[in-house]
Design an enzyme around this catalytic site. Sequence first.
Site, PDB file in Angstrom:
ATOM      1  N   LYS A 158      81.895  34.517  30.169  1.00 24.48           N
ATOM      2  CA  LYS A 158      83.302  34.248  30.503  1.00 24.48           C
ATOM      3  C   LYS A 158      84.191  35.421  30.141  1.00 24.48           C
ATOM      4  O   LYS A 158      84.680  35.542  29.041  1.00 24.48           O
ATOM      5  CB  LYS A 158      83.786  32.981  29.788  1.00 24.48           C
ATOM      6  CG  LYS A 158      83.248  31.708  30.429  1.00 24.48           C
ATOM      7  CD  LYS A 158      83.705  30.472  29.679  1.00 24.48           C
ATOM      8  CE  LYS A 158      85.100  30.081  30.052  1.00 24.48           C
ATOM      9  NZ  LYS A 158      85.197  29.451  31.387  1.00 24.48           N
TER      10      LYS A 158
HETATM   11  C1  LIG Z   1      83.500  30.072  36.675  1.00 23.93           C
HETATM   12  C2  LIG Z   1      83.127  28.865  35.853  1.00 23.93           C
HETATM   13  N1  LIG Z   1      81.965  28.232  36.148  1.00 23.93           N
HETATM   14  C3  LIG Z   1      81.561  27.131  35.447  1.00 23.93           C
HETATM   15  C4  LIG Z   1      82.326  26.628  34.414  1.00 23.93           C
HETATM   16  C5  LIG Z   1      81.773  25.425  33.639  1.00 23.93           C
HETATM   17  O1  LIG Z   1      81.268  25.923  32.400  1.00 23.93           O
HETATM   18  P1  LIG Z   1      81.216  24.975  31.118  1.00 23.93           P
HETATM   19  O2  LIG Z   1      82.630  24.715  30.700  1.00 23.93           O
HETATM   20  O3  LIG Z   1      80.468  25.763  30.086  1.00 23.93           O
HETATM   21  O4  LIG Z   1      80.498  23.716  31.522  1.00 23.93           O
HETATM   22  C6  LIG Z   1      83.549  27.241  34.065  1.00 23.93           C
HETATM   23  C7  LIG Z   1      84.369  26.687  32.925  1.00 23.93           C
HETATM   24  N2  LIG Z   1      85.780  26.806  33.161  1.00 23.93           N
HETATM   25  C8  LIG Z   1      86.583  26.670  31.947  1.00 23.93           C
HETATM   26  C9  LIG Z   1      87.963  27.256  32.143  1.00 23.93           C
HETATM   27  C10 LIG Z   1      88.858  26.452  33.047  1.00 23.93           C
HETATM   28  C11 LIG Z   1      90.242  27.072  33.155  1.00 23.93           C
HETATM   29  O5  LIG Z   1      90.991  26.612  34.029  1.00 23.93           O
HETATM   30  O6  LIG Z   1      90.542  27.991  32.375  1.00 23.93           O
HETATM   31  C12 LIG Z   1      86.613  25.219  31.457  1.00 23.93           C
HETATM   32  O7  LIG Z   1      86.099  24.307  32.167  1.00 23.93           O
HETATM   33  O8  LIG Z   1      87.114  25.021  30.327  1.00 23.93           O
HETATM   34  C13 LIG Z   1      83.942  28.384  34.779  1.00 23.93           C
HETATM   35  O9  LIG Z   1      85.087  29.033  34.482  1.00 23.93           O
END
Ligand SMILES: Cc1[nH+]cc(COP(=O)(O)O)c(CN[C@@H](CCC(=O)O)C(=O)O)c1O
Length: 306
Positions: A158
């Site tokens: 991230k």
């Molecule tokens: C690109 C991306 N893909 C998949 C996910 C899911 O990952 P996980 O949270 O580990 O299951 C997230 C989380 N996106 C984060 C940020 C959202 C935002 O608007 O800022 C979140 O879900 O917290 C992504 O940013």
Amino acid sequence: HEMDVDTIWLNGEFVDWEDATTHVLTHALHYGTGVFEGVRCYDTENGPAIFRWDEHLDRLYDSAKPYELDIGHSHEELSEATLELLRREGLESCYIRPIAYYGYHSLGVSPGDCPTDVAIAAWPWGTYLGEEALENGVDVMVSSWRKHASSQIPTNVKTTGLYVNSMLAGEEARRNGYVEAIVLNKEGNVAEGPGENLFMVNDGEIFTTGPAQSILEGITRDTVITLAEELGYTVHDEAVISRGQLYTADELFFTGSAAEVTPIRKVDNVEIGAGTRGPVTEEIQGAFFDLVERKTDAHDDWFTYV
Ligand SMILES: Cc1[nH+]cc(COP(=O)(O)O)c(CN[C@@H](CCC(=O)O)C(=O)O)c1O
């Protein structure tokens, strides 16, 4: 400010929300050189508990590696700071946003002597894609913007700078009357959402894209794979999903810390399955919320009680 939270942890201290600021010549503001996490704390039957905190914290340190960003604080220190923050603010059901980034010293793409700044904020955050989304599903659009290729920038972690692509895709969808986008990779196959992983259900089997499709290795993705397998489903976790398969899928859903498990009911105005939350999606979603609300004692090691 509209958040009912007064304190943020910044570089080792708890500071007032208004004082948690950074210089306009901060490296990360100009060059996207930050890493962050999104984590939920649930108000469970056994009290507030942060969901999979260790995995999220591990990923924060992993995200920093490609950029040689030294977090400069131990896991223990950041964990204690986070728990203290939640206790001070009396937060029970909330969203936690740790961020580490190259701070202010001198400009130029090379971070040079820029220090690492680290902050942890938390605030109450409701359903990511809208109140009705969890039950009724969301209408999404395949974006005309492609996801970065994992050969161009690490997509498995991230990085703040990645999210300009997410904003371009998501805003294109919303501008066109949809709730969210689905982003294809440079090969034109499905990657994921702008802030979510994507799952497909076909003939009773479950499919989701893997890191080779230029996606974030989502923690909720990992949770859902585990829960689905425990429910007896076959899960293909390195699926190559073509754009056309989106329209013919029996079911689709997003996963994410913010999105949790959000059904997708339409893609580009094509109804998915019956155009409502699918039965497998509902079963997985139910298992997820039973888990995070601690209606089951399974996977208790995934919970850090505040
Ligand atoms: C690109 C991306 N893909 C998949 C996910 C899911 O990952 P996980 O949270 O580990 O299951 C997230 C989380 N996106 C984060 C940020 C959202 C935002 O608007 O800022 C979140 O879900 O917290 C992504 O940013």
